[in-house]
Design a protein around this motif. Structure first.
Motif, mmCIF file in Angstrom:
data_model
loop_
_atom_site.group_PDB
_atom_site.id
_atom_site.type_symbol
_atom_site.label_atom_id
_atom_site.label_comp_id
_atom_site.label_asym_id
_atom_site.label_seq_id
_atom_site.Cartn_x
_atom_site.Cartn_y
_atom_site.Cartn_z
ATOM 1 N N GLU A 182 0.834 -1.193 0.000
ATOM 2 C CA GLU A 182 0.000 0.000 0.000
ATOM 3 C C GLU A 182 0.874 1.251 0.000
ATOM 4 O O GLU A 182 1.876 1.316 0.711
ATOM 5 N N ILE A 183 0.499 2.225 -0.796
ATOM 6 C CA ILE A 183 1.192 3.508 -0.848
ATOM 7 C C ILE A 183 0.138 4.603 -0.754
ATOM 8 O O ILE A 183 -0.811 4.619 -1.545
ATOM 9 N N GLY A 184 0.288 5.480 0.234
ATOM 10 C CA GLY A 184 -0.712 6.520 0.434
ATOM 11 C C GLY A 184 -2.084 5.958 0.741
ATOM 12 O O GLY A 184 -3.108 6.554 0.394
ATOM 13 N N GLY A 229 -0.006 -2.870 -5.596
ATOM 14 C CA GLY A 229 0.520 -4.110 -6.147
ATOM 15 C C GLY A 229 0.639 -5.183 -5.090
ATOM 16 O O GLY A 229 0.454 -4.916 -3.895
ATOM 17 N N ASN A 230 0.946 -6.392 -5.538
ATOM 18 C CA ASN A 230 1.124 -7.535 -4.639
ATOM 19 C C ASN A 230 2.468 -8.206 -4.904
ATOM 20 O O ASN A 230 2.856 -8.392 -6.056
ATOM 21 N N LEU A 231 3.146 -8.572 -3.842
ATOM 22 C CA LEU A 231 4.417 -9.290 -3.926
ATOM 23 C C LEU A 231 4.186 -10.744 -3.553
ATOM 24 O O LEU A 231 3.577 -11.044 -2.526
ATOM 25 N N THR A 232 4.653 -11.673 -4.394
ATOM 26 C CA THR A 232 4.478 -13.088 -4.087
ATOM 27 C C THR A 232 5.285 -13.479 -2.856
ATOM 28 O O THR A 232 6.335 -12.891 -2.577
ATOM 29 N N THR A 233 4.784 -14.445 -2.122
ATOM 30 C CA THR A 233 5.503 -14.925 -0.934
ATOM 31 C C THR A 233 6.413 -16.104 -1.267
ATOM 32 O O THR A 233 7.038 -16.674 -0.383
ATOM 33 N N SER A 234 6.495 -16.477 -2.543
ATOM 34 C CA SER A 234 7.347 -17.599 -2.946
ATOM 35 C C SER A 234 8.819 -17.302 -2.705
ATOM 36 O O SER A 234 9.246 -16.137 -2.717
ATOM 37 N N GLU A 272 5.164 6.260 -7.075
ATOM 38 C CA GLU A 272 4.651 5.051 -6.438
ATOM 39 C C GLU A 272 5.464 3.834 -6.855
ATOM 40 O O GLU A 272 5.725 2.949 -6.041
ATOM 41 N N GLU A 273 5.882 3.809 -8.101
ATOM 42 C CA GLU A 273 6.691 2.689 -8.591
ATOM 43 C C GLU A 273 8.020 2.612 -7.846
ATOM 44 O O GLU A 273 8.482 1.526 -7.490
ATOM 45 N N GLN A 274 8.638 3.766 -7.586
ATOM 46 C CA GLN A 274 9.913 3.787 -6.863
ATOM 47 C C GLN A 274 9.736 3.240 -5.445
ATOM 48 O O GLN A 274 10.557 2.440 -4.973
ATOM 49 N N PHE A 282 7.270 1.312 -4.367
ATOM 50 C CA PHE A 282 6.876 -0.093 -4.492
ATOM 51 C C PHE A 282 8.108 -0.973 -4.660
ATOM 52 O O PHE A 282 8.263 -1.996 -3.982
ATOM 53 N N LEU A 283 8.999 -0.578 -5.563
ATOM 54 C CA LEU A 283 10.226 -1.354 -5.789
ATOM 55 C C LEU A 283 11.113 -1.364 -4.551
ATOM 56 O O LEU A 283 11.755 -2.370 -4.255
ATOM 57 N N ALA A 284 11.166 -0.247 -3.832
ATOM 58 C CA ALA A 284 11.998 -0.181 -2.622
ATOM 59 C C ALA A 284 11.535 -1.200 -1.590
ATOM 60 O O ALA A 284 12.346 -1.961 -1.042
ATOM 61 N N LEU A 285 10.233 -1.247 -1.320
ATOM 62 C CA LEU A 285 9.712 -2.195 -0.336
ATOM 63 C C LEU A 285 9.869 -3.638 -0.813
ATOM 64 O O LEU A 285 10.226 -4.529 -0.039
#
Length: 224
Positions: A169-171, A176-181, A205-207, A209-212
């Protein structure tokens, strides 16, 4: 007497080596931090040639696969690699170095770059200060909560996984979703790292998202 002298000399040398090893692996202060970061950058220049720019399409194709992945565990842990798309295009390179400290609250430095941006995570006792393109963004907690430098409020968050995904979540909105694999070293197509990306995600937001996502993926890769 000769044997005692040799033994004493050996102990002194051993003590000096041990002291040097401990000093080398102690978490650096602010001044040494800049030097350590520069060292990681220079090393990366020797094994990273070209990265494919990450646009919306590349972000959707971002995978769990890595090229040139190296993981070394000893007194401390070091790791590096290049995350690729599912088609093995290099998109994000990283270098990680852990310093002496408790495993559950590590001291570490994570440097990463894409074709367009640079990310630095200075991790002290498990909490990371995040810099993007040399600008301090805020602090990232061990459980994935990013608070802004100026406001101290939550600006982004990697939420606990539901089923096989971790929402980002941002703001206050899910982007987006990150896989737990877990990353597996297999030939052929790699598994996608993200199952969902908002079609209207902004560059900022992309920056974030990629950071997290990066911090979490590296954490999994090094087993911390």
């Amino acid at each position: 007497m000769i044997y005692l002298a040799i033994l004493a000399g050996t102990l002194v040398i051993g003590g000096l080596v041990l002291t040097s090893l401990i000093a080398k692996n102690m978490a650096p202060g602010n001044k040494r931090l800049a030097m350590e970061t520069e060292r990681l950058k220079e090393d990366m220049d020797t094994w990273v040639t070209k990265l494919v720019p990450i646009d919306k399409e590349e972000l959707e194709l971002f995978s769990l696969g890595q090229d040139k992945q190296v993981l070394r565990k000893g007194v401390t842990t070091t790791a590096k690699g290049i995350f690729t798309t599912i088609y093995h295009e290099p998109v994000l390179a990283y270098s990680y170095r852990q310093y002496l400290g408790k495993a559950e609250k590590p001291n570490a430095l994570l440097y990463a770059r894409t074709a367009e941006h640079e990310y630095i995570f200075w991790i002290k006792k498990g909490t990371a200060t995040l810099f993007i393109d040399s600008q301090e963004v805020g602090t990232l907690s061990r459980d994935g909560i990013l608070k802004g430098k100026r406001t101290g409020k939550v600006i982004a968050q990697l939420k606990p996984g539901k089923e096989a995904m971790q929402p980002v979540e941002i703001g206050g909105k899910e982007v987006g979703n990150l896989t737990t694999s877990i990353v597996k070293a297999e030939k052929g197509l790699h598994e996608r790292a993200f199952s969902f990306i908002r079609p209207d995600i902004s560059d900022k937001e992309e920056q974030l998202f990629l950071a997290l996502a990066l911090e979490e993926l590296v954490k999994r890769a090094v087993g911390s």
